[in-house]
Design a protein around this motif. Structure first.
Motif, PDB file in Angstrom:
ATOM      1  N   ALA A  96       0.814  -1.210   0.000  1.00  0.00           N
ATOM      2  CA  ALA A  96       0.000   0.000   0.000  1.00  0.00           C
ATOM      3  C   ALA A  96       0.852   1.266   0.000  1.00  0.00           C
ATOM      4  CB  ALA A  96      -0.928  -0.001   1.220  1.00  0.00           C
ATOM      5  N   ALA A  97       1.999   1.214   0.660  1.00  0.00           N
ATOM      6  CA  ALA A  97       2.843   2.408   0.747  1.00  0.00           C
ATOM      7  C   ALA A  97       3.324   2.859  -0.624  1.00  0.00           C
ATOM      8  CB  ALA A  97       4.036   2.131   1.658  1.00  0.00           C
ATOM      9  N   GLN A  98       3.473   1.894  -1.554  1.00  0.00           N
ATOM     10  CA  GLN A  98       3.925   2.244  -2.893  1.00  0.00           C
ATOM     11  C   GLN A  98       2.827   2.939  -3.708  1.00  0.00           C
ATOM     12  OE1 GLN A  98       4.953  -1.003  -1.499  1.00  0.00           O
ATOM     13  NE2 GLN A  98       6.631   0.386  -0.933  1.00  0.00           N
ATOM     14  N   LEU A  99       1.568   2.723  -3.342  1.00  0.00           N
ATOM     15  CA  LEU A  99       0.457   3.351  -4.055  1.00  0.00           C
ATOM     16  C   LEU A  99       0.032   4.674  -3.422  1.00  0.00           C
ATOM     17  CD1 LEU A  99      -2.030   0.406  -4.813  1.00  0.00           C
ATOM     18  CD2 LEU A  99      -0.420   1.493  -6.381  1.00  0.00           C
ATOM     19  N   GLU A 100       0.212   4.797  -2.132  1.00  0.00           N
ATOM     20  CA  GLU A 100      -0.352   5.936  -1.396  1.00  0.00           C
ATOM     21  C   GLU A 100       0.193   7.263  -1.894  1.00  0.00           C
ATOM     22  OE1 GLU A 100      -1.116   7.386   3.220  1.00  0.00           O
ATOM     23  OE2 GLU A 100      -0.213   5.437   2.797  1.00  0.00           O
ATOM     24  N   ARG A 101      -0.718   8.212  -2.060  1.00  0.00           N
ATOM     25  CA  ARG A 101      -0.363   9.561  -2.472  1.00  0.00           C
ATOM     26  C   ARG A 101      -0.966  10.553  -1.482  1.00  0.00           C
ATOM     27  NH1 ARG A 101       2.358   6.714  -4.826  1.00  0.00           N
ATOM     28  NH2 ARG A 101       2.726   6.496  -7.083  1.00  0.00           N
ATOM     29  N   ALA A 102      -0.174  11.504  -1.076  1.00  0.00           N
ATOM     30  CA  ALA A 102      -0.638  12.489  -0.101  1.00  0.00           C
ATOM     31  C   ALA A 102      -1.857  13.238  -0.633  1.00  0.00           C
ATOM     32  CB  ALA A 102       0.482  13.472   0.224  1.00  0.00           C
ATOM     33  N   ASP A 103      -2.853  13.365   0.191  1.00  0.00           N
ATOM     34  CA  ASP A 103      -4.073  14.132  -0.095  1.00  0.00           C
ATOM     35  C   ASP A 103      -4.980  13.497  -1.146  1.00  0.00           C
ATOM     36  OD1 ASP A 103      -3.224  16.128   1.713  1.00  0.00           O
ATOM     37  OD2 ASP A 103      -2.055  17.100   0.137  1.00  0.00           O
ATOM     38  N   GLU A 104      -4.583  12.355  -1.712  1.00  0.00           N
ATOM     39  CA  GLU A 104      -5.414  11.740  -2.755  1.00  0.00           C
ATOM     40  C   GLU A 104      -6.726  11.216  -2.184  1.00  0.00           C
ATOM     41  OE1 GLU A 104      -6.481  10.112  -6.592  1.00  0.00           O
ATOM     42  OE2 GLU A 104      -5.353  11.818  -5.794  1.00  0.00           O
ATOM     43  N   TYR A 105      -6.679  10.630  -1.015  1.00  0.00           N
ATOM     44  CA  TYR A 105      -7.905  10.089  -0.418  1.00  0.00           C
ATOM     45  C   TYR A 105      -8.911  11.207  -0.157  1.00  0.00           C
ATOM     46  CZ  TYR A 105     -10.972   7.417   2.682  1.00  0.00           C
ATOM     47  OH  TYR A 105     -12.066   6.806   3.245  1.00  0.00           O
ATOM     48  N   ALA A 106      -8.445  12.307   0.385  1.00  0.00           N
ATOM     49  CA  ALA A 106      -9.333  13.451   0.632  1.00  0.00           C
ATOM     50  C   ALA A 106      -9.903  13.986  -0.677  1.00  0.00           C
ATOM     51  CB  ALA A 106      -8.582  14.550   1.377  1.00  0.00           C
ATOM     52  N   ARG A 107      -9.089  14.014  -1.721  1.00  0.00           N
ATOM     53  CA  ARG A 107      -9.570  14.498  -3.020  1.00  0.00           C
ATOM     54  C   ARG A 107     -10.685  13.592  -3.554  1.00  0.00           C
ATOM     55  NH1 ARG A 107      -9.359  13.669  -8.310  1.00  0.00           N
ATOM     56  NH2 ARG A 107      -8.212  11.715  -8.059  1.00  0.00           N
ATOM     57  N   LEU A 108     -10.503  12.288  -3.428  1.00  0.00           N
ATOM     58  CA  LEU A 108     -11.515  11.344  -3.914  1.00  0.00           C
ATOM     59  C   LEU A 108     -12.824  11.501  -3.158  1.00  0.00           C
ATOM     60  CD1 LEU A 108      -9.201   8.214  -4.234  1.00  0.00           C
ATOM     61  CD2 LEU A 108     -10.233   9.469  -6.142  1.00  0.00           C
ATOM     62  N   LEU A 109     -12.734  11.694  -1.860  1.00  0.00           N
ATOM     63  CA  LEU A 109     -13.949  11.865  -1.058  1.00  0.00           C
ATOM     64  C   LEU A 109     -14.700  13.136  -1.412  1.00  0.00           C
ATOM     65  CD1 LEU A 109     -12.779  10.714   2.493  1.00  0.00           C
ATOM     66  CD2 LEU A 109     -14.264   9.485   0.904  1.00  0.00           C
ATOM     67  N   ALA A 110     -13.984  14.130  -1.922  1.00  0.00           N
ATOM     68  CA  ALA A 110     -14.617  15.413  -2.244  1.00  0.00           C
ATOM     69  C   ALA A 110     -15.293  15.415  -3.609  1.00  0.00           C
ATOM     70  CB  ALA A 110     -13.571  16.526  -2.187  1.00  0.00           C
ATOM     71  N   LEU A 111     -15.104  14.360  -4.405  1.00  0.00           N
ATOM     72  CA  LEU A 111     -15.710  14.307  -5.734  1.00  0.00           C
ATOM     73  C   LEU A 111     -17.213  14.118  -5.634  1.00  0.00           C
ATOM     74  CD1 LEU A 111     -13.072  12.095  -7.603  1.00  0.00           C
ATOM     75  CD2 LEU A 111     -13.357  14.579  -7.734  1.00  0.00           C
ATOM     76  N   ALA A 112     -17.889  14.498  -6.705  1.00  0.00           N
ATOM     77  CA  ALA A 112     -19.350  14.426  -6.722  1.00  0.00           C
ATOM     78  C   ALA A 112     -19.828  12.978  -6.661  1.00  0.00           C
ATOM     79  CB  ALA A 112     -19.876  15.098  -7.994  1.00  0.00           C
ATOM     80  N   PRO A 113     -20.985  12.740  -6.060  1.00  0.00           N
ATOM     81  CA  PRO A 113     -21.540  11.381  -6.013  1.00  0.00           C
ATOM     82  C   PRO A 113     -21.780  10.817  -7.410  1.00  0.00           C
ATOM     83  CG  PRO A 113     -22.701  12.844  -4.505  1.00  0.00           C
ATOM     84  CD  PRO A 113     -21.825  13.718  -5.350  1.00  0.00           C
ATOM     85  N   VAL A 114     -21.707   9.501  -7.514  1.00  0.00           N
ATOM     86  CA  VAL A 114     -22.000   8.792  -8.764  1.00  0.00           C
ATOM     87  C   VAL A 114     -23.084   7.761  -8.467  1.00  0.00           C
ATOM     88  CG1 VAL A 114     -19.734   9.149  -9.803  1.00  0.00           C
ATOM     89  CG2 VAL A 114     -20.081   7.214  -8.267  1.00  0.00           C
ATOM     90  N   PRO A 115     -23.767   7.253  -9.499  1.00  0.00           N
ATOM     91  CA  PRO A 115     -24.904   6.342  -9.260  1.00  0.00           C
ATOM     92  C   PRO A 115     -24.573   5.114  -8.424  1.00  0.00           C
ATOM     93  CG  PRO A 115     -24.947   7.136 -11.513  1.00  0.00           C
ATOM     94  CD  PRO A 115     -23.670   7.648 -10.922  1.00  0.00           C
ATOM     95  N   ILE A 116     -23.331   4.613  -8.524  1.00  0.00           N
ATOM     96  CA  ILE A 116     -22.986   3.402  -7.770  1.00  0.00           C
ATOM     97  C   ILE A 116     -23.050   3.637  -6.269  1.00  0.00           C
ATOM     98  CG2 ILE A 116     -20.486   3.740  -7.570  1.00  0.00           C
ATOM     99  CD1 ILE A 116     -22.256   0.489  -8.584  1.00  0.00           C
ATOM    100  N   PHE A 117     -23.044   4.878  -5.823  1.00  0.00           N
ATOM    101  CA  PHE A 117     -23.153   5.177  -4.394  1.00  0.00           C
ATOM    102  C   PHE A 117     -24.447   4.611  -3.806  1.00  0.00           C
ATOM    103  CE2 PHE A 117     -20.218   9.141  -3.781  1.00  0.00           C
ATOM    104  CZ  PHE A 117     -19.174   8.428  -4.325  1.00  0.00           C
ATOM    105  N   ASP A 118     -25.507   4.556  -4.608  1.00  0.00           N
ATOM    106  CA  ASP A 118     -26.771   4.005  -4.112  1.00  0.00           C
ATOM    107  C   ASP A 118     -26.620   2.527  -3.765  1.00  0.00           C
ATOM    108  OD1 ASP A 118     -27.995   6.459  -4.463  1.00  0.00           O
ATOM    109  OD2 ASP A 118     -28.759   5.959  -6.460  1.00  0.00           O
ATOM    110  N   VAL A 119     -25.863   1.802  -4.580  1.00  0.00           N
ATOM    111  CA  VAL A 119     -25.634   0.381  -4.321  1.00  0.00           C
ATOM    112  C   VAL A 119     -24.752   0.210  -3.090  1.00  0.00           C
ATOM    113  CG1 VAL A 119     -24.832  -1.792  -5.307  1.00  0.00           C
ATOM    114  CG2 VAL A 119     -25.829  -0.041  -6.789  1.00  0.00           C
ATOM    115  N   ILE A 120     -23.720   1.044  -2.974  1.00  0.00           N
ATOM    116  CA  ILE A 120     -22.860   0.999  -1.788  1.00  0.00           C
ATOM    117  C   ILE A 120     -23.684   1.232  -0.529  1.00  0.00           C
ATOM    118  CG2 ILE A 120     -20.987   2.200  -0.580  1.00  0.00           C
ATOM    119  CD1 ILE A 120     -19.719   2.714  -3.340  1.00  0.00           C
ATOM    120  N   GLU A 121     -24.542   2.240  -0.572  1.00  0.00           N
ATOM    121  CA  GLU A 121     -25.366   2.553   0.591  1.00  0.00           C
ATOM    122  C   GLU A 121     -26.233   1.376   1.000  1.00  0.00           C
ATOM    123  OE1 GLU A 121     -26.298   4.757   3.752  1.00  0.00           O
ATOM    124  OE2 GLU A 121     -24.885   5.327   2.176  1.00  0.00           O
ATOM    125  N   ARG A 122     -26.738   0.677   0.026  1.00  0.00           N
ATOM    126  CA  ARG A 122     -27.597  -0.466   0.302  1.00  0.00           C
ATOM    127  C   ARG A 122     -26.827  -1.599   0.974  1.00  0.00           C
ATOM    128  NH1 ARG A 122     -31.177  -1.490  -4.632  1.00  0.00           N
ATOM    129  NH2 ARG A 122     -29.142  -1.516  -5.633  1.00  0.00           N
TER     130      ARG A 122
END
Length: 459
Positions: A216-242
Motif C-alpha cells: 500500500a505504501a507504494q500506491l499511497e499519495r498524499a491528499d489523494e484520499y481526501a480528493r476522492l472523497l470530495a468528488l461528486a456522487p455517482v450512481p454506484i453510491f446508491d448500491v454501496i449505501e444499500r
C-alpha cells in the motif's frame, strides 16, 4: 421452488432446515448447463449451445437460488449472468443494475431494517474477542449442514482431525523490529517472515503487517484520499449505501447505522469507486474493507490496502464479467482434478462447478466462509503470498471435506449447500493452516494453468 413453464412441472429443492433433494432429471439438466465452464479447466468439448439453451436457463435458476439462500445475492446474479446470451451478459450492464436484480422483491426499507436489528441486539449475550456479537441460543442452533456433518462423523465415518502442530508465532517485538528494518519487497521474500505469517500474526500487529506486506505504501499519495472523497456522487453510491449495513451486521463496529464503522466503510468504498472507475463497486469488496477496519487499520490506510490488494493480488475479480475470478476458479478446478481426481469426478458428475462455490470463497477472501480466527490466519498468509494462498486454502478445505462429500453428499444440492456452509468444526484455524501447508503447488504450474485457461476464455 417451481421450475417454471416448459420444465414438465418439475420441482427443484434448495437447502432448508428440513430437507434437500434434487430429482434425477433436474440434476442432469444442471450437469449439462455447466459443461461449458468445465471445458475451461479440462479442455473437454461441449455440446452446441442451441441444443442445451433451455436446460442451461433452468439450471442457472437452480444455482442462483442456492447461492441466494446462502446469502450471496449479488454474487448469485453475477454467476447466473455469465451463462446468458451475449446481449444479456454482465458485460453490458452496470453493477447497479445487477444489484437491482438481486434485490427485486426484497424490502430494503432502512428504518425497518434498523428496527429488526435493534430487536436482535436485545438478545446479545456477549461480544467476543474480535468484536462479534454473540446471541442467546447461538450455541444451541448449529446449521443443518453442521448437524448433519457431526452426525456423520459421530457414526464413526471419519475420526476427529488430529491436533495440528502449533507453530512458533512471532512476538509483537519481533514484528516491530522486522517492520522497522525492511521494506515490503524484502519482507515478502523472507522465508522467516513466511514462517511467522503461517504461524499467525499477533492481533495488535495485523494492521501494521497488512499495510507493509500489501504494498500500500507504494500506491499511497498524499491528499489523494481526501480528493476522492470530495468528488461528486455517482450512481454506484446508491448500491454501496444499500450494502454498507449488510457487510458485517453482527459486528460491534458496524451494528449502528450512525456509528463510526459504517461511516468509514461507506467512505472507503465511495473513494474506491472514484479511484478505480473501471470497477466501481462490487458486493464482496465491503467484506475486505470491513476486515481491514476490524483489525485496526485507520480509514485512509484501509483504502490504500484495499487498492493494493485488488491491484496486486486479485485484479479483475470485481469487473462486471468477473474475468479474473473466472480464470482463477477454472485454475482451482484443474488443480482439484490433479490433486483429488475422485472428488473432482463426483463434483463434476453432479454438476457442482467450482465457479458456484469458490466464487464467494475467493471474492471475499474467505471472510464469509470460514470462522473468523481461521479467516484471519488465511489473511495473514494471503497478505504475504498473494493469490496462490487462495488455491492452497481452497484445496485444503476440499481435502478436509473429501470423505464427507464423497459419502454423504449424493447430489448437487447437498454438495453445494455444504460448500457454502462449511461447518466450523471442520476448519479450525490450526487444522486448516496445517492442511494448506501440505498442499504443494508451484508458481510456475499455476502460471501455466492460468495461461491455458485464459487462452481458452479469449477464444
Amino acid at each position: 421452488y417451481a421450475a417454471g413453464a416448459g420444465s414438465d412441472d418439475e420441482y427443484v429443492a434448495v437447502p432448508d432446515r428440513r430437507t434437500s433433494t434434487m430429482t434425477p432429471t433436474s440434476r442432469t439438466q444442471f450437469r449439462l448447463s455447466m459443461a461449458s465452464h468445465y471445458s475451461l479447466a479440462s479442455g473437454a468439448s461441449h455440446a452446441p449451445e442451441a441444443q442445451h439453451q433451455g436446460r442451461r436457463a433452468h439450471s442457472r435458476q437452480v444455482a442462483t437460488r442456492l447461492l441466494m439462500r446462502a446469502g450471496f445475492s449479488s454474487i448469485a446474479i453475477r454467476v447466473a449472468g455469465l451463462g446468458r446470451a451475449p446481449a444479456a451478459t454482465t458485460l453490458g450492464r452496470s453493477h447497479g443494475a445487477l444489484a437491482d436484480d438481486c434485490d427485486a422483491g426484497v424490502d430494503l426499507d432502512p428504518n425497518g431494517l434498523q428496527a429488526l436489528r435493534a430487536e436482535r441486539r436485545k438478545q446479545v449475550k456477549r461480544v467476543d474477542e474480535y468484536g462479534f456479537l454473540q446471541f442467546e441460543g447461538d450455541d444451541e442452533r448449529p446449521s443443518e449442514y453442521a448437524r448433519q456433518f457431526e452426525a456423520w462423523r459421530g457414526r464413526g465415518r471419519a475420526g476427529q482431525p488430529g491436533a495440528a502442530p502449533k507453530l512458533a508465532a512471532g512476538s509483537e517485538a519481533k514484528w516491530e523490529t522486522l517492520l522497522r528494518s525492511f521494506d515490503s519487497a524484502t519482507l515478502r521474500g523472507s522465508r522467516r517472515v513466511k514462517q511467522l505469517v503461517q504461524a499467525g500474526v499477533p492481533q495488535r500487529m495485523r494492521a501494521h503487517v497488512y499495510y507493509a506486506l500489501s504494498g500500500a505504501a507504494q500506491l499511497e499519495r498524499a491528499d489523494e484520499y481526501a480528493r476522492l472523497l470530495a468528488l461528486a456522487p455517482v450512481p454506484i453510491f446508491d448500491v454501496i449505501e444499500r450494502d454498507v449495513a449488510r457487510c458485517y451486521p453482527d459486528h460491534a463496529m458496524f451494528v449502528d447505522a450512525e456509528g463510526a464503522g459504517q461511516r468509514q466503510l461507506r467512505r472507503v468504498l465511495r473513494a474506491y469507486a472514484h479511484y478505480n472507475a473501471g470497477v466501481g463497486y462490487c458486493q464482496g469488496m465491503g467484506r475486505l474493507v470491513g476486515l481491514l477496519l476490524i483489525v485496526g487499520l485507520a480509514e485512509e490506510q484501509a483504502f490504500w490496502v484495499l487498492a493494493a490488494t485488488i491491484e496486486n493480488y486479485i485484479p479483475q475479480y470485481y469487473v462486471a464479467d468477473l474475468a479474473g475470478l473466472r480464470v482463477h476458479t477454472a485454475v482451482f478446478e484443474a488443480l482439484l482434478q490433479e490433486r483429488s481426481p475422485r472428488l473432482h469426478a463426483h463434483l463434476a458428475e453432479e454438476g457442482c462447478d467450482a465457479l458456484m462455490y469458490a466464487t464467494p470463497w475467493f471474492m471475499t477472501v474467505f471472510t464469509l466462509s470460514l470462522p473468523w480466527p481461521a479467516a484471519l490466519r488465511v489473511w495473514d498468509w494471503f497478505m504475504y503470498r498473494g493469490t496462490k494462498v487462495l488455491f492452497r486454502v481452497a484445496l485444503a478445505i476440499t481435502d478436509l471435506a473429501a470423505a464427507y462429500l464423497l459419502e454423504a453428499c449424493p447430489s448437487i444440492t447437498e454438495l453445494l449447500g455444504f460448500l457454502l456452509h462449511i461447518p466450523h468444526s471442520l476448519v479450525d484455524a490450526d487444522v486448516l493452516m496445517a492442511a494448506a501447508a501440505k498442499v504443494k503447488i508451484s508458481e510456475r504450474h499455476v502460471d501455466r494453468l492460468t495461461a491455458k485457461v485464459s487462452a481458452r476464455m479469449s477464444k
